[in-house]
Enzyme design. Structure first.
Site, PDB file in Angstrom:
ATOM      1  N   LYS A 127     -55.124 -39.857  11.476  1.00  9.74           N
ATOM      2  CA  LYS A 127     -53.777 -40.170  10.963  1.00  9.74           C
ATOM      3  C   LYS A 127     -52.697 -39.732  11.933  1.00  9.74           C
ATOM      4  O   LYS A 127     -51.652 -40.363  12.023  1.00  9.74           O
ATOM      5  CB  LYS A 127     -53.561 -39.567   9.582  1.00  9.74           C
ATOM      6  CG  LYS A 127     -54.360 -40.284   8.521  1.00  9.74           C
ATOM      7  CD  LYS A 127     -53.699 -40.268   7.160  1.00  9.74           C
ATOM      8  CE  LYS A 127     -54.445 -41.232   6.246  1.00  9.74           C
ATOM      9  NZ  LYS A 127     -54.017 -41.206   4.876  1.00  9.74           N
ATOM     10  N   LYS A 209     -62.759 -47.672   9.303  1.00 16.02           N
ATOM     11  CA  LYS A 209     -62.693 -47.747   7.839  1.00 16.02           C
ATOM     12  C   LYS A 209     -61.621 -48.752   7.380  1.00 16.02           C
ATOM     13  O   LYS A 209     -60.556 -48.839   8.000  1.00 16.02           O
ATOM     14  CB  LYS A 209     -62.332 -46.343   7.341  1.00 16.02           C
ATOM     15  CG  LYS A 209     -62.141 -46.212   5.863  1.00 16.02           C
ATOM     16  CD  LYS A 209     -61.771 -44.781   5.505  1.00 16.02           C
ATOM     17  CE  LYS A 209     -60.328 -44.695   5.117  1.00 16.02           C
ATOM     18  NZ  LYS A 209     -59.971 -43.895   4.003  1.00 16.02           N
ATOM     19  N   LYS A 212     -55.770 -49.065   3.247  1.00 17.70           N
ATOM     20  CA  LYS A 212     -54.659 -49.814   2.661  1.00 17.70           C
ATOM     21  C   LYS A 212     -53.415 -49.769   3.528  1.00 17.70           C
ATOM     22  O   LYS A 212     -52.538 -50.619   3.409  1.00 17.70           O
ATOM     23  CB  LYS A 212     -54.369 -49.350   1.235  1.00 17.70           C
ATOM     24  CG  LYS A 212     -53.972 -47.901   1.093  1.00 17.70           C
ATOM     25  CD  LYS A 212     -53.649 -47.574  -0.360  1.00 17.70           C
ATOM     26  CE  LYS A 212     -54.560 -46.546  -0.954  1.00 17.70           C
ATOM     27  NZ  LYS A 212     -54.559 -45.242  -0.280  1.00 17.70           N
TER      28      LYS A 212
HETATM   29  N1  AQP Z   1     -62.895 -47.997   3.228  1.00 16.71           N
HETATM   30  C1  AQP Z   1     -63.297 -47.246   2.211  1.00 16.71           C
HETATM   31  N2  AQP Z   1     -64.577 -47.258   1.820  1.00 16.71           N
HETATM   32  C2  AQP Z   1     -64.994 -46.516   0.759  1.00 16.71           C
HETATM   33  N3  AQP Z   1     -64.178 -45.734   0.045  1.00 16.71           N
HETATM   34  C3  AQP Z   1     -62.880 -45.679   0.415  1.00 16.71           C
HETATM   35  N4  AQP Z   1     -61.818 -45.021  -0.073  1.00 16.71           N
HETATM   36  C4  AQP Z   1     -60.725 -45.334   0.646  1.00 16.71           C
HETATM   37  N5  AQP Z   1     -61.029 -46.206   1.613  1.00 16.71           N
HETATM   38  C5  AQP Z   1     -62.370 -46.436   1.499  1.00 16.71           C
HETATM   39  C6  AQP Z   1     -61.884 -44.132  -1.211  1.00 16.71           C
HETATM   40  O1  AQP Z   1     -60.739 -44.376  -2.021  1.00 16.71           O
HETATM   41  C7  AQP Z   1     -60.323 -43.155  -2.618  1.00 16.71           C
HETATM   42  C8  AQP Z   1     -58.861 -42.968  -2.458  1.00 16.71           C
HETATM   43  O2  AQP Z   1     -58.461 -42.904  -1.153  1.00 16.71           O
HETATM   44  P1  AQP Z   1     -56.969 -42.430  -0.838  1.00 16.71           P
HETATM   45  O3  AQP Z   1     -56.019 -43.450  -1.214  1.00 16.71           O
HETATM   46  O4  AQP Z   1     -56.711 -41.109  -1.459  1.00 16.71           O
HETATM   47  O5  AQP Z   1     -56.987 -42.133   0.665  1.00 16.71           O
HETATM   48  P2  AQP Z   1     -57.679 -42.787   1.851  1.00 16.71           P
HETATM   49  O6  AQP Z   1     -59.132 -42.461   1.835  1.00 16.71           O
HETATM   50  O7  AQP Z   1     -56.895 -42.377   3.033  1.00 16.71           O
HETATM   51  O8  AQP Z   1     -57.522 -44.334   1.543  1.00 16.71           O
HETATM   52  P3  AQP Z   1     -56.925 -45.421   2.474  1.00 16.71           P
HETATM   53  O9  AQP Z   1     -57.084 -46.728   1.757  1.00 16.71           O
HETATM   54  O10 AQP Z   1     -57.508 -45.319   3.829  1.00 16.71           O
HETATM   55  O11 AQP Z   1     -55.407 -45.031   2.450  1.00 16.71           O
HETATM   56  P4  AQP Z   1     -54.405 -44.805   3.630  1.00 16.71           P
HETATM   57  O12 AQP Z   1     -54.466 -46.057   4.454  1.00 16.71           O
HETATM   58  O13 AQP Z   1     -53.096 -44.591   2.974  1.00 16.71           O
HETATM   59  O14 AQP Z   1     -54.891 -43.599   4.366  1.00 16.71           O
HETATM   60  C9  AQP Z   1     -61.120 -42.042  -1.994  1.00 16.71           C
HETATM   61  O15 AQP Z   1     -62.134 -41.657  -2.913  1.00 16.71           O
HETATM   62  C10 AQP Z   1     -61.738 -42.674  -0.779  1.00 16.71           C
HETATM   63  O16 AQP Z   1     -63.005 -42.122  -0.488  1.00 16.71           O
END
Ligand code: AQP
Length: 344
Positions: A127, A209, A212
């Site tokens: 990040k 990965k 969002k």
């Molecule tokens: N690509 C993924 N595959 C499997 N699980 C995922 N999770 C997120 N992306 C994947 C699971 O979603 C839950 C919530 O995630 P979060 O929003 O708290 O944070 P994150 O993991 O940082 O999700 P993003 O989508 O990647 O958000 P941004 O882009 O804002 O950083 C968690 O249980 C995570 O494991």
């Protein structure tokens, strides 16, 4: 673990339900990664466990957000939870910033977390590379807030995707350190091993990965994307120069599509290979797109109805926050007593 045995009428022993905690950040449009890695699995747990699911808006501000969008996405994330099948009567659904105990405990736990531990977190490295102009202290201490989220509710099990395993390990280490320094205060949480929901990868760069907040709109598929958009994104998904649909090392793009297809259909990889035997990537991508779009259609429909009823969403937020606050206050008061703060 707190598998305390309670007795009903002195006769029937009932095992106390274990507590599950998890959350999603309202930092973008929720993806099928969030769905398969988190929310879809949560819906299977609501009868068996005491489930607490949070919209973690305080985590979202570690990356700069447009306030009006954060507010809208907070409602949307809660609406997706409910539309995907989480019943507010069975689960505690709430918004993190409505329960200030998260910030309070996070501060206390910051003082039980080593700089070196945080420095090893791969998500911080990823990040901060993506947000080079805003490497703030919150981004660095994000895993401590996550530890507070979990430990506040004396959580037994945390259903997280592979990407969050390192943070959960840290939460366990912090809990053990605090318990050893004082006396048993926190339940040491364990990962809930999920049937489905391996790490879903980006459609544009399948070694990364799916996120969002990815700036490339073709990299991720949102739960709320239209059918046409979903099909178009899968058609454009990066694959390889081979033509055979099979799960194999080095075929990251196809492996990712196979795992998505498998999660939505319940078919294993060999069934999928047989289904697409003699067919090309084009047919496979179309099938994945159509399956994903059709599976998500009922969620989109329920979501649209929920978003027209903000009052209802606010009622869910309020009663969820009240219930969460009651549990959180007990943990905070226990922690503060042990730390030596004067209680009034
Ligand atoms: N690509 C993924 N595959 C499997 N699980 C995922 N999770 C997120 N992306 C994947 C699971 O979603 C839950 C919530 O995630 P979060 O929003 O708290 O944070 P994150 O993991 O940082 O999700 P993003 O989508 O990647 O958000 P941004 O882009 O804002 O950083 C968690 O249980 C995570 O494991």
């Amino acid at each position: 673990m707190n598998t305390e045995i309670l007795t009903q009428n002195q006769e029937t022993p009932i095992e106390k339900k274990k507590t599950i905690f998890s959350g999603v950040q309202p930092s973008g449009n929720l993806t099928i990664g969030n769905y398969l890695g988190a929310i879809k699995n949560w819906t299977d747990l609501q009868d068996k466990y005491n489930c607490i699911y949070c919209v973690v808006d305080m985590h979202a501000i570690t990356v700069r957000q447009v306030p009006a969008e954060l507010r809208r996405r907070t409602y949307e994330t809660l609406a997706v939870y409910i539309a995907a099948g989480l019943d507010p009567e069975k689960n505690t659904l709430f918004v993190q910033s409505h329960v200030p105990a998260h910030a309070v405990l996070a501060w206390d736990l910051n003082c039980f977390t080593m700089f070196g531990e945080l420095n090893r977190m791969t998500q911080f490295k990823d990040k901060s590379a993506k947000n080079a102009d805003n490497i703030n202290a919150g981004l660095f201490t994000y895993p401590v807030l996550m530890a507070a989220d979990i430990l506040l509710y004396q959580t037994d099990l945390v259903p997280v995707g592979q990407d969050q395993r390192q943070h959960l390990e840290l939460a366990r280490d912090i809990a053990v350190r605090f318990n050893n320094t004082f006396s048993d205060t926190f339940i040491v949480p364990e990962a809930y091993i999920q049937k489905t929901g391996m790490k879903i990868m980006s459609l544009a760069e399948p070694t990364k990965k799916m996120s969002k907040s990815d700036a490339n709109p073709n990299a991720s598929v949102a739960i709320l994307d239209s059918k046409d958009d979903i099909i178009r994104k899968f058609k454009r998904a990066v694959t390889d120069s081979d033509t055979v649909v099979r799960y194999a090392e080095g075929k990251d793009g196809i492996n990712n599509l196979m795992s998505i297809y498998s999660c939505f259909t319940g078919k294993d990889y060999s069934e999928i290979e047989r289904e697409f035997d003699g067919k090309g990537y084009g047919d496979f991508k179309l099938a994945v797109g159509e399956t994903v779009a059709d599976s998500l259609a009922p969620i989109r429909e329920k979501f649209d109805a929920l978003m027209k009823d903000k009052k209802y969403l606010e009622e869910v937020m309020r009663s969820g926050a009240d219930a969460a606050q009651r549990i959180a206050a007990k943990t905070v008061s226990k922690v503060h007593r042990k730390l030596g703060y004067v209680g009034l």
